[in-house]
Design an enzyme around this catalytic site. Structure first.
Site, short mmCIF file in Angstrom:
data_model
loop_
_atom_site.label_atom_id
_atom_site.label_comp_id
_atom_site.label_asym_id
_atom_site.label_seq_id
_atom_site.Cartn_x
_atom_site.Cartn_y
_atom_site.Cartn_z
N THR A 38 -3.42 10.59 62.24
CA THR A 38 -2.28 11.67 62.45
C THR A 38 -2.08 11.83 63.96
O THR A 38 -2.98 11.55 64.78
CB THR A 38 -2.52 12.90 62.10
OG1 THR A 38 -3.86 13.54 62.77
CG2 THR A 38 -3.06 13.05 60.41
N ASP A 69 -11.12 22.32 57.72
CA ASP A 69 -10.54 22.85 56.58
C ASP A 69 -9.18 22.75 56.63
O ASP A 69 -8.36 22.78 55.56
CB ASP A 69 -11.08 24.41 56.52
CG ASP A 69 -12.75 24.51 56.57
OD1 ASP A 69 -13.04 23.78 55.47
OD2 ASP A 69 -13.18 25.08 56.99
N THR A 71 -6.96 20.45 57.70
CA THR A 71 -6.66 19.14 57.48
C THR A 71 -6.81 18.96 55.91
O THR A 71 -6.09 18.26 55.22
CB THR A 71 -7.39 18.17 58.12
OG1 THR A 71 -7.14 18.22 59.51
CG2 THR A 71 -7.24 16.70 57.86
N THR A 97 -14.82 22.36 63.20
CA THR A 97 -15.83 23.46 63.77
C THR A 97 -16.34 24.17 62.56
O THR A 97 -17.93 24.14 62.82
CB THR A 97 -15.11 24.38 64.62
OG1 THR A 97 -14.35 23.67 65.53
CG2 THR A 97 -16.22 25.34 65.35
N GLU A 278 -4.88 28.55 58.15
CA GLU A 278 -3.46 28.59 58.80
C GLU A 278 -3.00 30.22 58.27
O GLU A 278 -3.17 30.67 57.36
CB GLU A 278 -2.71 27.70 57.83
CG GLU A 278 -2.79 26.53 57.81
CD GLU A 278 -2.64 26.10 59.21
OE1 GLU A 278 -1.60 26.17 59.86
OE2 GLU A 278 -3.66 25.02 59.82
#
Length: 307
Positions: A38, A69, A71, A97, A278
Site C-alpha cells: 500500500t 488491526d 489493515t 502495535t 477507526e
C-alpha cells in the site's frame, strides 16, 4: 498441496527484514506468495477487491492482510464486499502495535514466518463479522470515556508502560471527559442511562490487550455487549483503572452485559466509537452480526465453541 497467497502489505512494513524473511520461508516451502504494497489511503481495499477477482479465476487461494488491526479490518471488509468465492480463505501477518485480533486468536505474533505458514498448514475456520451502520468490523467496537482514552494515549507511552499507560492518560484527562448517555436495545434487552465505557465484541480484546468482552466467540452468530454505567468521583476512576489494567472481568459486578445478533443505539449527542481502530461518530447506529462470513486461518484460540 501448493497454495497461491496474495499478501496485501502495509507500506510501512515493506522494508522490514522480518517480513521479507517470512515471505522467503513460505516460498521455500513451495508455495507462491505475491505481494501488493500500500502507498496511500484506499490501496488495501482496492488490492483486496482485485485479489477476490483473481480468486474467482483460480489464481489465488488465500488473501493475507499484512499490518495492524486497521489493515486487517480494511482488507477483510473490502474482500467481503467483493463476495469472495467459497474456496478463498484469509490470513493475517500481524505487523501493528497492538495486534489485538491476532493475539487473541493464537497467532504467534513474534514469529512472522510461523504466522504466514498458518495459512498453508491449517484448515480455515468460518468466523462471524460485525457491521456498524453497514461498516464491517472484525474484532470489536468500543465507545465512551474508555474509547477516548485508548485513542488519545500516546503510542510511545503504551510501548513503555503497557496497560498502565491508559491509566496515566485517564487520570490526566479525567476532569475533561464526561460520561456518555444513550439508549441501547437488542433481542430481549433495553437499557438507557449514562455510561463511561461501552463495547460490542465479535472478538474479546482491544486497545493493546484490554479484554472487554471476555466471553465473546467468533462462531456463535452473536455479538457481546459490555456497558460500564456512570460512576461518581473516585469510584469511576478506580473502575476505569481496573478495566484498563485487568480487563472487564475485574469489574464484573459493575457491568451491564448481554448477547444478541443485533444492537441499536440512540442518543441526543454524538458518540465517539472506535471500530477496529477507526474512529466513527454518530448519534444513532445499528450493529449486526453476519454469521460465518469469512474463512480465516487462525491459531489455537478459545473464541470458538469447539476450542
Amino acid at each position: 498441496m501448493t497454495m497461491k497467497l496474495r499478501l496485501i502489505l502495509h507500506g510501512k512494513a515493506a522494508r522490514e527484514p522480518r517480513v521479507r524473511a517470512a515471505v522467503h520461508a513460505v516460498r521455500e516451502d513451495g508455495h507462491e506468495v505475491s505481494v501488493r504494497v500500500t502507498w496511500e489511503a484506499g490501496d488495501a481495499g482496492r488490492f483486496a477487491t482485485e485479489a477476490v477477482a483473481e480468486a474467482r479465476n483460480g489464481r489465488i487461494d488465500a488473501i493475507v492482510a499484512g499490518g495492524g488491526d486497521g489493515t486487517v479490518n480494511e482488507v477483510f471488509a473490502l474482500a467481503l464486499a467483493a463476495n469472495p468465492p467459497e474456496p478463498c480463505s484469509f490470513g493475517i501477518l500481524p505487523l501493528g502495535t497492538a495486534n489485538d485480533f491476532a493475539r487473541s486468536n493464537g497467532l504467534p505474533v513474534d514469529d512472522l514466518a510461523a504466522c504466514l505458514r498458518l495459512v498453508t498448514t491449517t484448515v480455515p475456520k468460518p468466523i462471524d463479522i460485525g457491521t456498524l451502520n453497514g461498516r464491517v468490523f472484525v474484532n470489536l467496537v468500543s465507545g465512551g470515556f474508555g474509547s477516548r482514552v485508548t485513542v488519545e494515549t500516546d503510542p510511545e507511552l503504551k510501548r513503555r508502560l503497557g496497560g498502565l499507560a491508559y491509566v496515566v492518560t485517564g487520570v490526566t484527562r479525567f476532569r475533561e471527559l464526561s460520561a456518555s448517555r444513550g439508549r441501547i436495545r437488542a433481542e430481549g434487552f433495553d437499557w438507557e442511562g449514562s455510561f463511561v465505557a461501552l463495547a460490542v465484541g465479535n472478538g474479546r480484546q482491544a486497545g493493546g490487550g484490554i479484554v472487554l468482552c471476555p466471553e465473546a466467540r467468533l462462531d456463535d452468530g452473536l455479538l457481546d455487549l459490555m456497558i460500564v454505567p456512570e460512576l461518581v468521583g473516585d469510584a469511576r476512576l478506580d473502575a476505569l483503572s481496573q478495566l484498563f489494567r485487568q480487563g472487564a472481568a475485574a469489574i464484573s459486578s459493575l457491568q451491564v452485559t448481554t448477547r444478541s445478533s443485533w444492537f441499536e443505539f440512540e442518543s441526543d449527542e454524538e458518540l465517539s466509537v472506535n471500530l477496529d481502530g477507526e474512529p466513527v461518530r454518530s448519534r444513532t447506529f445499528r450493529i449486526e452480526c453476519r454469521p460465518a462470513a469469512l474463512r480465516v486461518h487462525l491459531g489455537p484460540t478459545p473464541l470458538f465453541g469447539t476450542a
